[in-house]
Design a protein around this motif. Structure first.
Motif, PDB file in Angstrom:
ATOM      1  N   ARG A 143      16.163 -24.978  37.776  1.00 29.70           N
ATOM      2  CA  ARG A 143      17.422 -25.455  37.195  1.00 29.70           C
ATOM      3  C   ARG A 143      17.289 -26.954  36.960  1.00 29.70           C
ATOM      4  O   ARG A 143      17.264 -27.729  37.928  1.00 29.70           O
ATOM      5  CB  ARG A 143      18.578 -25.176  38.145  1.00 29.70           C
ATOM      6  N   PRO A 144      17.165 -27.374  35.716  1.00 24.98           N
ATOM      7  CA  PRO A 144      17.013 -28.815  35.434  1.00 24.98           C
ATOM      8  C   PRO A 144      18.114 -29.631  36.093  1.00 24.98           C
ATOM      9  O   PRO A 144      19.291 -29.263  36.069  1.00 24.98           O
ATOM     10  CB  PRO A 144      17.099 -28.871  33.906  1.00 24.98           C
ATOM     11  N   GLY A 145      17.696 -30.728  36.722  1.00 26.75           N
ATOM     12  CA  GLY A 145      18.632 -31.609  37.398  1.00 26.75           C
ATOM     13  C   GLY A 145      18.832 -31.297  38.863  1.00 26.75           C
ATOM     14  O   GLY A 145      19.322 -32.140  39.628  1.00 26.75           O
ATOM     15  N   ASP A 146      18.454 -30.085  39.306  1.00 26.18           N
ATOM     16  CA  ASP A 146      18.615 -29.701  40.702  1.00 26.18           C
ATOM     17  C   ASP A 146      17.494 -30.277  41.570  1.00 26.18           C
ATOM     18  O   ASP A 146      16.378 -30.508  41.083  1.00 26.18           O
ATOM     19  CB  ASP A 146      18.605 -28.182  40.841  1.00 26.18           C
ATOM     20  N   PRO A 147      17.767 -30.451  42.871  1.00 23.89           N
ATOM     21  CA  PRO A 147      16.708 -30.886  43.778  1.00 23.89           C
ATOM     22  C   PRO A 147      15.796 -29.720  44.133  1.00 23.89           C
ATOM     23  O   PRO A 147      16.226 -28.561  44.219  1.00 23.89           O
ATOM     24  CB  PRO A 147      17.474 -31.373  45.008  1.00 23.89           C
ATOM     25  N   ALA A 148      14.511 -30.026  44.317  1.00 34.09           N
ATOM     26  CA  ALA A 148      13.522 -29.032  44.738  1.00 34.09           C
ATOM     27  C   ALA A 148      12.657 -29.651  45.822  1.00 34.09           C
ATOM     28  O   ALA A 148      12.481 -30.879  45.866  1.00 34.09           O
ATOM     29  CB  ALA A 148      12.661 -28.583  43.558  1.00 34.09           C
ATOM     30  N   VAL A 149      12.115 -28.819  46.681  1.00 33.22           N
ATOM     31  CA  VAL A 149      11.255 -29.295  47.768  1.00 33.22           C
ATOM     32  C   VAL A 149       9.920 -28.572  47.697  1.00 33.22           C
ATOM     33  O   VAL A 149       9.866 -27.349  47.521  1.00 33.22           O
ATOM     34  CB  VAL A 149      11.906 -29.071  49.148  1.00 33.22           C
ATOM     35  N   VAL A 150       8.849 -29.342  47.835  1.00 35.26           N
ATOM     36  CA  VAL A 150       7.496 -28.796  47.947  1.00 35.26           C
ATOM     37  C   VAL A 150       7.023 -29.059  49.366  1.00 35.26           C
ATOM     38  O   VAL A 150       6.981 -30.204  49.812  1.00 35.26           O
ATOM     39  CB  VAL A 150       6.540 -29.456  46.939  1.00 35.26           C
ATOM     40  N   ILE A 151       6.663 -28.013  50.069  1.00 36.68           N
ATOM     41  CA  ILE A 151       6.167 -28.151  51.437  1.00 36.68           C
ATOM     42  C   ILE A 151       4.646 -28.205  51.388  1.00 36.68           C
ATOM     43  O   ILE A 151       3.984 -27.207  51.105  1.00 36.68           O
ATOM     44  CB  ILE A 151       6.660 -26.991  52.324  1.00 36.68           C
ATOM     45  N   GLY A 152       4.097 -29.379  51.625  1.00 37.02           N
ATOM     46  CA  GLY A 152       2.653 -29.586  51.549  1.00 37.02           C
ATOM     47  C   GLY A 152       2.332 -30.709  50.591  1.00 37.02           C
ATOM     48  O   GLY A 152       2.718 -30.657  49.415  1.00 37.02           O
ATOM     49  N   GLY A 153       1.639 -31.742  51.081  1.00 37.28           N
ATOM     50  CA  GLY A 153       1.327 -32.903  50.252  1.00 37.28           C
ATOM     51  C   GLY A 153      -0.134 -33.053  49.921  1.00 37.28           C
ATOM     52  O   GLY A 153      -0.618 -34.164  49.708  1.00 37.28           O
ATOM     53  N   GLY A 154      -0.847 -31.927  49.863  1.00 37.82           N
ATOM     54  CA  GLY A 154      -2.237 -31.962  49.430  1.00 37.82           C
ATOM     55  C   GLY A 154      -2.340 -31.841  47.922  1.00 37.82           C
ATOM     56  O   GLY A 154      -1.362 -32.037  47.193  1.00 37.82           O
ATOM     57  N   LEU A 155      -3.537 -31.500  47.448  1.00 38.32           N
ATOM     58  CA  LEU A 155      -3.749 -31.366  46.001  1.00 38.32           C
ATOM     59  C   LEU A 155      -2.775 -30.360  45.391  1.00 38.32           C
ATOM     60  O   LEU A 155      -2.162 -30.622  44.352  1.00 38.32           O
ATOM     61  CB  LEU A 155      -5.188 -30.916  45.735  1.00 38.32           C
ATOM     62  N   LEU A 156      -2.622 -29.215  46.045  1.00 36.46           N
ATOM     63  CA  LEU A 156      -1.765 -28.164  45.503  1.00 36.46           C
ATOM     64  C   LEU A 156      -0.313 -28.604  45.472  1.00 36.46           C
ATOM     65  O   LEU A 156       0.412 -28.360  44.501  1.00 36.46           O
ATOM     66  CB  LEU A 156      -1.925 -26.900  46.354  1.00 36.46           C
ATOM     67  N   GLY A 157       0.144 -29.276  46.537  1.00 35.95           N
ATOM     68  CA  GLY A 157       1.526 -29.723  46.584  1.00 35.95           C
ATOM     69  C   GLY A 157       1.851 -30.740  45.515  1.00 35.95           C
ATOM     70  O   GLY A 157       2.925 -30.703  44.897  1.00 35.95           O
ATOM     71  N   LEU A 158       0.932 -31.672  45.274  1.00 38.26           N
ATOM     72  CA  LEU A 158       1.147 -32.658  44.226  1.00 38.26           C
ATOM     73  C   LEU A 158       1.194 -32.007  42.850  1.00 38.26           C
ATOM     74  O   LEU A 158       2.003 -32.375  41.995  1.00 38.26           O
ATOM     75  CB  LEU A 158       0.046 -33.718  44.288  1.00 38.26           C
ATOM     76  N   GLU A 159       0.323 -31.025  42.624  1.00 34.17           N
ATOM     77  CA  GLU A 159       0.352 -30.296  41.363  1.00 34.17           C
ATOM     78  C   GLU A 159       1.686 -29.580  41.183  1.00 34.17           C
ATOM     79  O   GLU A 159       2.289 -29.608  40.112  1.00 34.17           O
ATOM     80  CB  GLU A 159      -0.796 -29.278  41.327  1.00 34.17           C
ATOM     81  N   ALA A 160       2.134 -28.916  42.250  1.00 32.59           N
ATOM     82  CA  ALA A 160       3.395 -28.176  42.165  1.00 32.59           C
ATOM     83  C   ALA A 160       4.567 -29.105  41.885  1.00 32.59           C
ATOM     84  O   ALA A 160       5.431 -28.799  41.053  1.00 32.59           O
ATOM     85  CB  ALA A 160       3.624 -27.405  43.467  1.00 32.59           C
ATOM     86  N   ALA A 161       4.599 -30.253  42.566  1.00 33.99           N
ATOM     87  CA  ALA A 161       5.698 -31.194  42.353  1.00 33.99           C
ATOM     88  C   ALA A 161       5.709 -31.716  40.927  1.00 33.99           C
ATOM     89  O   ALA A 161       6.772 -31.886  40.311  1.00 33.99           O
ATOM     90  CB  ALA A 161       5.570 -32.351  43.342  1.00 33.99           C
ATOM     91  N   ASN A 162       4.529 -31.960  40.386  1.00 32.62           N
ATOM     92  CA  ASN A 162       4.453 -32.433  39.000  1.00 32.62           C
ATOM     93  C   ASN A 162       4.951 -31.362  38.033  1.00 32.62           C
ATOM     94  O   ASN A 162       5.628 -31.667  37.045  1.00 32.62           O
ATOM     95  CB  ASN A 162       3.021 -32.831  38.666  1.00 32.62           C
ATOM     96  N   GLY A 163       4.642 -30.098  38.337  1.00 34.55           N
ATOM     97  CA  GLY A 163       5.139 -29.011  37.496  1.00 34.55           C
ATOM     98  C   GLY A 163       6.643 -28.894  37.549  1.00 34.55           C
ATOM     99  O   GLY A 163       7.302 -28.681  36.523  1.00 34.55           O
ATOM    100  N   LEU A 164       7.235 -29.061  38.733  1.00 34.69           N
ATOM    101  CA  LEU A 164       8.693 -29.010  38.860  1.00 34.69           C
ATOM    102  C   LEU A 164       9.347 -30.171  38.121  1.00 34.69           C
ATOM    103  O   LEU A 164      10.408 -30.012  37.503  1.00 34.69           O
ATOM    104  CB  LEU A 164       9.083 -29.039  40.341  1.00 34.69           C
ATOM    105  N   ARG A 165       8.698 -31.311  38.175  1.00 34.75           N
ATOM    106  CA  ARG A 165       9.219 -32.455  37.425  1.00 34.75           C
ATOM    107  C   ARG A 165       9.214 -32.162  35.928  1.00 34.75           C
ATOM    108  O   ARG A 165      10.159 -32.505  35.205  1.00 34.75           O
ATOM    109  CB  ARG A 165       8.378 -33.699  37.712  1.00 34.75           C
ATOM    110  N   ALA A 166       8.161 -31.481  35.456  1.00 32.12           N
ATOM    111  CA  ALA A 166       8.074 -31.130  34.039  1.00 32.12           C
ATOM    112  C   ALA A 166       9.189 -30.172  33.633  1.00 32.12           C
ATOM    113  O   ALA A 166       9.596 -30.139  32.463  1.00 32.12           O
ATOM    114  CB  ALA A 166       6.707 -30.519  33.729  1.00 32.12           C
ATOM    115  N   LEU A 167       9.690 -29.407  34.588  1.00 29.21           N
ATOM    116  CA  LEU A 167      10.790 -28.480  34.317  1.00 29.21           C
ATOM    117  C   LEU A 167      12.156 -29.148  34.417  1.00 29.21           C
ATOM    118  O   LEU A 167      13.186 -28.487  34.284  1.00 29.21           O
ATOM    119  CB  LEU A 167      10.724 -27.295  35.286  1.00 29.21           C
ATOM    120  N   GLY A 168      12.171 -30.444  34.690  1.00 30.39           N
ATOM    121  CA  GLY A 168      13.426 -31.177  34.750  1.00 30.39           C
ATOM    122  C   GLY A 168      14.069 -31.231  36.114  1.00 30.39           C
ATOM    123  O   GLY A 168      15.197 -31.727  36.247  1.00 30.39           O
ATOM    124  N   MET A 169      13.381 -30.736  37.133  1.00 33.93           N
ATOM    125  CA  MET A 169      13.943 -30.765  38.478  1.00 33.93           C
ATOM    126  C   MET A 169      13.653 -32.106  39.156  1.00 33.93           C
ATOM    127  O   MET A 169      12.884 -32.936  38.646  1.00 33.93           O
ATOM    128  CB  MET A 169      13.387 -29.605  39.314  1.00 33.93           C
TER     129      MET A 169
END
Length: 403
Positions: free
Chosen positions: A142-168
């Motif tokens: 949901r664009p504009g909503d907060p999201a949480v990624v649990i894990g700050g390794g390579l995979l977590g950073l990739e996931a967070a960047n993808g969520l940012r691309a979705l507007g979260m």
């Protein structure tokens, strides 16, 4: 006489094996049966995040339909193999279908590690491993909503960047004191966190998740830390790493490595001379790599054995990598954490340019053992090629800084 090779799994490494066998077996000695668990044929898992950035899923596929319709290749998708019957030389799928083999290659890959956090199965919680995972994330975002990624390794950073691309509005939670602790030291990790934060991805380290709570309708609503702090989240991605898929080993009597994975020798062969393992599911010399490049080398080694080509034993792999995570260039190579006895560290930080570089040298300062780069990775190819060699000049010069 034609023989049957069964390949269990159809990811990137299995695809490499199939392509090598098709190219290097002109005598048509092998008929291939490829059993893939996912509904998709092999795709570029390394580029998964591009799907969240709008790329068509079909563009990630590694091959069109033609090679998969080849007379000597039988591909069956959506097929989960549940048993290897070594005595009868066959594999059995969940629906009871069985396939006999003359040779068997296990390419089952890895599965996401899901920490035992209460609420991890709530609607709105996802892992980040397959195309289906990403399709679910796209539908739930949901664009504009907060999201949480649990894990700050390579995979977590990739996931967070993808969520940012979705507007979260993504936030990363990492238990270690800094992100990417396997590749970076404290200062490099702190700089990375700052650079990622400037791009709209908050990073919070040194925290542990206690539970995930549901809101109205039963969907995930918040992430609760062990200290009681509650963070709003309409979507949660569990990205705490992966584990080798070796569950077929037990009943089959195949040995596994200390940290999982089918135990194989330098030829990627198990103790059973008819069974090999390649990719994330293999523990070569007891070690699983979790990277595609070593998996490709394993596939080449097995293909050469099956086709009578020149065999290059797999004696280990360089875990070095250069990546662009959330728009930030990062690289690690060799002994980046100075674990070698007597190693010394040489670090350079440019606060204005937001760059950090560290070299790990032998005790006499002459041999390059490894290092890490954040913000600028232009020197990576040259530095990687020098690992294990005496430096041709000063450390300053290698990092592009005048002494």
């Amino acid at each position: 006489m034609e023989r049957t090779l069964v390949v269990v799994g159809y990811g990137m490494v299995a695809h490499r094996l199939v392509e090598r066998l098709r190219a290097d077996d002109p005598g048509r000695r092998w008929r291939l049966v490829v059993l893939g668990e996912e509904p998709w044929p092999a795709y570029d898992r390394v580029s998964l995040t591009s799907r969240l950035e709008g790329r068509d899923a079909r563009d990630l596929l590694l091959a069109g339909p033609e090679p998969l319709r080849a007379p000597r290749v039988r591909l069956r998708l959506g097929t989960r193999v549940v048993r290897v019957d070594r005595r009868r030389a066959r594999v059995v799928a969940a629906d009871g279908t069985a396939w006999r083999y003359d040779a068997l290659v296990l390419a089952t890959g890895a599965r996401p590690f899901v920490p035992p956090v209460p609420g991890r199965d709530l609607p709105g919680c996802f892992t980040y491993r397959t195309l289906d995972d990403l399709e679910g994330i796209r539908a739930a975002a949901r664009p504009g909503d907060p999201a949480v990624v649990i894990g700050g390794g390579l995979l977590g950073l990739e996931a967070a960047n993808g969520l940012r691309a979705l507007g979260m509005r993504p936030r990363i939670l990492e238990q270690a004191p800094w992100p990417m602790p396997a590749q970076l030291d404290a200062r490099g990790g702190e700089l990375l966190a700052g650079l990622v934060g400037e791009r709209g991805i908050a990073v919070r380290c040194g925290v542990s998740v206690g539970s995930l709570r549901a809101g109205p309708g039963g969907r995930v609503r918040s992430v609760v830390l062990r200290d009681g702090t509650a963070l709003d989240a309409s979507l949660v991605v569990l990205a705490s790493g992966v584990r080798p898929r070796d569950e077929l080993a037990g009943a089959a009597g195949l040995a596994t490595g200390e940290r999982g994975g089918f135990l194989v020798d330098e030829h990627c062969r198990t103790a059973d001379p008819r069974i090999w393992a390649v990719g994330d599911c293999a523990a070569a010399g007891g070690r699983s790599y979790g990277l595609v490049a070593p998996g490709y080398r394993m596939a080449d080694t097995v293909a050469a054995q099956l086709t009578g080509g020149a065999v290059r034993p797999f004696t280990g792999a360089d875990p070095s990598a250069r990546l662009k995570l959330a728009g930030v260039h990062v690289a690690g190579f060799g002994d980046a954490h100075a674990r070698t006895a007597g190693a010394v560290e040489f670090a350079v930080e440019d606060l204005r340019a937001r760059r950090y570089a560290k070299l790990v040298l032998s005790g006499d300062g002459g041999v390059l053992l490894g290092g890490a780069l954040v913000g600028d990775t232009a020197a990576f190819p040259a530095l990687r090629s020098l690992v294990g060699k005496r430096l041709p000049g000063s450390a300053d010069a290698l990092l592009g800084r005048r002494p």
